[in-house]
Enzyme design. Structure first.
Site, PDB file in Angstrom:
ATOM      1  N   GLY A  49       0.848  -1.185   0.000  1.00  0.00           N
ATOM      2  CA  GLY A  49       0.000   0.000   0.000  1.00  0.00           C
ATOM      3  C   GLY A  49       0.884   1.235   0.000  1.00  0.00           C
ATOM      4  N   ILE A  66      -8.857  -0.719  -6.740  1.00  0.00           N
ATOM      5  CA  ILE A  66      -8.666   0.073  -7.956  1.00  0.00           C
ATOM      6  C   ILE A  66      -9.957   0.836  -8.319  1.00  0.00           C
ATOM      7  CG2 ILE A  66      -7.891   0.050 -10.373  1.00  0.00           C
ATOM      8  CD1 ILE A  66      -5.781  -0.761  -8.096  1.00  0.00           C
ATOM      9  N   GLU A 113      -4.190   7.707  -2.518  1.00  0.00           N
ATOM     10  CA  GLU A 113      -3.103   8.463  -3.177  1.00  0.00           C
ATOM     11  C   GLU A 113      -2.067   8.950  -2.155  1.00  0.00           C
ATOM     12  OE1 GLU A 113      -3.965  10.837  -6.545  1.00  0.00           O
ATOM     13  OE2 GLU A 113      -5.628   9.545  -7.141  1.00  0.00           O
ATOM     14  N   GLY A 114      -1.806   8.095  -1.180  1.00  0.00           N
ATOM     15  CA  GLY A 114      -0.854   8.399  -0.114  1.00  0.00           C
ATOM     16  C   GLY A 114      -1.587   8.908   1.109  1.00  0.00           C
ATOM     17  N   SER A 167      -2.110  10.510   4.978  1.00  0.00           N
ATOM     18  CA  SER A 167      -1.557  11.753   5.548  1.00  0.00           C
ATOM     19  C   SER A 167      -0.138  11.528   6.066  1.00  0.00           C
ATOM     20  CB  SER A 167      -2.441  12.251   6.695  1.00  0.00           C
ATOM     21  OG  SER A 167      -3.662  12.723   6.178  1.00  0.00           O
TER      22      SER A 167
HETATM   23  C1  LIG Z   1     -11.655   4.261  -1.873  1.00  0.00           C
HETATM   24  C2  LIG Z   1     -10.258   3.895  -2.248  1.00  0.00           C
HETATM   25  C3  LIG Z   1      -9.853   4.027  -3.575  1.00  0.00           C
HETATM   26  C4  LIG Z   1      -8.545   3.666  -3.952  1.00  0.00           C
HETATM   27  N1  LIG Z   1      -8.176   3.750  -5.278  1.00  0.00           N
HETATM   28  C5  LIG Z   1      -6.947   3.298  -5.663  1.00  0.00           C
HETATM   29  C6  LIG Z   1      -6.584   3.247  -7.056  1.00  0.00           C
HETATM   30  O1  LIG Z   1      -7.345   3.664  -7.943  1.00  0.00           O
HETATM   31  N2  LIG Z   1      -5.369   2.724  -7.382  1.00  0.00           N
HETATM   32  C7  LIG Z   1      -4.496   2.257  -6.450  1.00  0.00           C
HETATM   33  O2  LIG Z   1      -3.413   1.800  -6.822  1.00  0.00           O
HETATM   34  N3  LIG Z   1      -4.810   2.289  -5.114  1.00  0.00           N
HETATM   35  C8  LIG Z   1      -6.016   2.788  -4.704  1.00  0.00           C
HETATM   36  N4  LIG Z   1      -6.351   2.814  -3.357  1.00  0.00           N
HETATM   37  C9  LIG Z   1      -5.409   2.295  -2.373  1.00  0.00           C
HETATM   38  C10 LIG Z   1      -4.794   3.392  -1.508  1.00  0.00           C
HETATM   39  O3  LIG Z   1      -3.920   4.200  -2.268  1.00  0.00           O
HETATM   40  C11 LIG Z   1      -4.107   2.696  -0.313  1.00  0.00           C
HETATM   41  O4  LIG Z   1      -5.149   2.194   0.498  1.00  0.00           O
HETATM   42  C12 LIG Z   1      -3.220   3.662   0.470  1.00  0.00           C
HETATM   43  O5  LIG Z   1      -2.089   4.007  -0.285  1.00  0.00           O
HETATM   44  C13 LIG Z   1      -2.756   3.057   1.801  1.00  0.00           C
HETATM   45  O6  LIG Z   1      -2.277   1.759   1.647  1.00  0.00           O
HETATM   46  P1  LIG Z   1      -2.832   0.582   2.622  1.00  0.00           P
HETATM   47  O7  LIG Z   1      -4.303   0.658   2.587  1.00  0.00           O
HETATM   48  O8  LIG Z   1      -2.177  -0.689   2.237  1.00  0.00           O
HETATM   49  O9  LIG Z   1      -2.346   1.022   4.071  1.00  0.00           O
HETATM   50  P2  LIG Z   1      -0.902   0.733   4.731  1.00  0.00           P
HETATM   51  O10 LIG Z   1       0.164   1.172   3.810  1.00  0.00           O
HETATM   52  O11 LIG Z   1      -0.882  -0.639   5.233  1.00  0.00           O
HETATM   53  O12 LIG Z   1      -0.959   1.753   5.948  1.00  0.00           O
HETATM   54  C14 LIG Z   1      -1.614   1.464   7.187  1.00  0.00           C
HETATM   55  C15 LIG Z   1      -1.302   2.606   8.145  1.00  0.00           C
HETATM   56  O13 LIG Z   1       0.121   2.680   8.395  1.00  0.00           O
HETATM   57  C16 LIG Z   1       0.606   3.969   8.086  1.00  0.00           C
HETATM   58  N5  LIG Z   1       1.963   3.876   7.539  1.00  0.00           N
HETATM   59  C17 LIG Z   1       2.411   3.056   6.541  1.00  0.00           C
HETATM   60  N6  LIG Z   1       3.718   3.272   6.323  1.00  0.00           N
HETATM   61  C18 LIG Z   1       4.117   4.260   7.176  1.00  0.00           C
HETATM   62  C19 LIG Z   1       5.355   4.925   7.447  1.00  0.00           C
HETATM   63  N7  LIG Z   1       6.472   4.653   6.761  1.00  0.00           N
HETATM   64  N8  LIG Z   1       5.372   5.865   8.417  1.00  0.00           N
HETATM   65  C20 LIG Z   1       4.246   6.175   9.108  1.00  0.00           C
HETATM   66  N9  LIG Z   1       3.055   5.585   8.914  1.00  0.00           N
HETATM   67  C21 LIG Z   1       2.990   4.635   7.960  1.00  0.00           C
HETATM   68  C22 LIG Z   1      -0.375   4.518   7.057  1.00  0.00           C
HETATM   69  O14 LIG Z   1      -0.325   5.942   6.994  1.00  0.00           O
HETATM   70  C23 LIG Z   1      -1.697   3.994   7.585  1.00  0.00           C
HETATM   71  O15 LIG Z   1      -2.152   4.810   8.625  1.00  0.00           O
HETATM   72  C24 LIG Z   1      -7.632   3.194  -2.968  1.00  0.00           C
HETATM   73  C25 LIG Z   1      -8.059   3.097  -1.627  1.00  0.00           C
HETATM   74  C26 LIG Z   1      -9.334   3.437  -1.271  1.00  0.00           C
HETATM   75  C27 LIG Z   1      -9.755   3.305   0.175  1.00  0.00           C
END
Ligand SMILES: Cc1cc2nc3c(=O)[nH]c(=O)nc-3n(C[C@H](O)[C@H](O)[C@H](O)COP(=O)(O)OP(=O)(O)OC[C@H]3O[C@@H](n4cnc5c(N)ncnc54)[C@H](O)[C@@H]3O)c2cc1C
Length: 379
Positions: A130, A156, A362-363, A365
């Site tokens: 993610g 996606i 899209e990343g 906060s």
């Molecule tokens: C409605 C929706 C639409 C989306 N559309 C798309 C799309 O079109 N294409 C696509 O590719 N993706 C898409 N996404 C995916 C979205 O970009 C990811 O959910 C997001 O990037 C976070 O990844 P994750 O859910 O795996 O969370 P994780 O990366 O597992 O994060 C979990 C928590 O840990 C925190 N965290 C992770 N790493 C760190 C760090 N190094 N330091 C501090 N905190 C950290 C995060 O901020 C979060 O609070 C979508 C998601 C949603 C909910």
């Protein structure tokens, strides 16, 4: 520095507002309730030039630029946040082609994406990757005339309706960001299918799905940019995408504030309109201030993009601040509605659920803060 809007930017903003108020707003609640993806409205937006706003006119786009995009997207989000995320992702999906595509790829896809004839999506996220694209596992193996792709993408946006996928895949043996490459996948390619749809908290008219690749054959000419450029391509697309999500959040925040102001003027307690209470007024003052600050940050990032100067830091600041503001404003607006705000009868409940996603996709906060700190500290 304040961003002065020119006549064309004002005209595009008004056109988007007119479309959104007539075609989206009256349907948004029902689409959300029934999880209806508004494909007809999306195609109409293509006809209005709203899906290819960064695409120059020679490739069939409106060439309107980032400031106009930001204004138009706000208006779409004000009326329907689900449609706004599709507009944002559709515009994002033209960026990799514009910046890294061959002339043949641009000719083949760009004008059709910009007109809405084709809908583009962006596929980076996987179950184990993610915030950290370096953990990507979906693999594309070089088989001479084609790449053979196996793996799964998740979350996606409008993946079930997309005709063209911007796919980021691992093409080498290294772990991390180095061995990633970008591809253009058409929905008819053998071995490509759409999997399960997410049952989401908000943005329920947006189709968020899994994409499955099982021995999917991607022709060699559909490699986008050079082998190993996938991480750079994804991050370039996300820089622009973050201006879009900042604008979406801003549109939602404005809608929340308008709902709160309207309700506060109408609702009477202790013999007076609740808008006469200082506690309510202060919440509204904080909302208005946050929204204005988010507007200026977002326009400033968009203006930098239009000027062709680096805007990574500004795009992340705009996305961070606007999305956090939208969430704060949504919850304050709900608070002003009291118990009624917690029911399906009032729009604020939907807006608060929609706002929630903006600090995540899209990343997150936290990721935006990493990007901003890296830019400031130059580490
Ligand atoms: C409605 C929706 C639409 C989306 N559309 C798309 C799309 O079109 N294409 C696509 O590719 N993706 C898409 N996404 C995916 C979205 O970009 C990811 O959910 C997001 O990037 C976070 O990844 P994750 O859910 O795996 O969370 P994780 O990366 O597992 O994060 C979990 C928590 O840990 C925190 N965290 C992770 N790493 C760190 C760090 N190094 N330091 C501090 N905190 C950290 C995060 O901020 C979060 O609070 C979508 C998601 C949603 C909910």
């Amino acid at each position: 520095m304040p961003v002065t809007l020119n006549a064309e930017q004002k005209m595009i903003s008004l056109m988007a507002k007119d479309f959104a108020r007539k075609e989206l707003e009256p349907n948004a609640a029902a689409w959300e309730k029934n999880q209806t993806f508004p494909i007809d409205a999306v195609r109409k937006m293509g006809g209005l030039g709203l899906l290819g706003m960064m695409v120059p006119t020679e490739y069939g786009g409106s060439g309107a630029g980032a400031v106009s995009y930001c204004l138009a997207l706000q208006e779409i989000a004000y009326a329907c946040a689900s449609t706004a995320v599709t507009m944002s992702v559709a515009n994002l999906s033209t960026e990799p082609l514009l910046k890294f595509g061959s002339e043949a790829q641009k000719e083949k896809y760009l004008s059709r994406l910009a007109s809405g004839e084709l809908l583009g999506c962006f596929a980076l996220t996987e179950p184990s990757a993610g915030s950290d694209p370096g953990s990507l596992q979906l693999r594309a193996e070089d088989r001479g005339s084609h790449y053979l792709v196996n793996g799964t993408k998740i979350f996606i946006t409008h993946g079930g309706y997309a005709d063209v996928v911007n796919l980021i895949a691992r093409t080498g043996q290294d772990k991390g960001n180095k061995d990633l490459s970008a591809f253009i996948v058409e929905k008819g390619f053998p071995g490509f299918s759409v999997g399960a749809k997410e049952d989401k908290m908000g943005l329920r008219a947006s189709n968020t799905v899994e994409l499955i690749f099982e021995d999917c054959k991607i022709p060699r000419e559909n490699l986008l940019g050079k082998l190993g450029q996938g991480f750079k391509i994804a991050m370039t697309a996300l820089d622009s995408g973050r201006i879009g999500i900042a604008s979406q959040a801003l549109g939602i925040a404005r809608a929340c504030m308008d709902e709160a102001v309207g309700y506060a003027r109408e609702r009477r307690q202790f013999g007076k309109a609740i808008s006469s209470f200082q506690a309510i007024q202060w919440m509204i003052a904080d909302m208005a201030t946050g929204i204005e600050a988010a507007r200026l940050l977002t326009l400033s990032a968009a203006r930098k993009k239009d000027q062709g100067v680096p805007f990574t830091r500004e795009a992340s600041m705009a996305k961070l601040f606007s999305s956090e503001t939208a969430n704060r404003v949504a919850y304050q607006a709900l608070q002003i509605h009291g118990g009624y705000g917690y029911t399906k009868e009032f729009k604020i409940e939907r807006l608060a659920r929609d706002a929630r996603a903006t600090t995540i996709y899209e990343g997150t906060s936290e990721v935006q803060r990493i990007v901003i700190a890296r830019e400031v500290l130059k580490v």
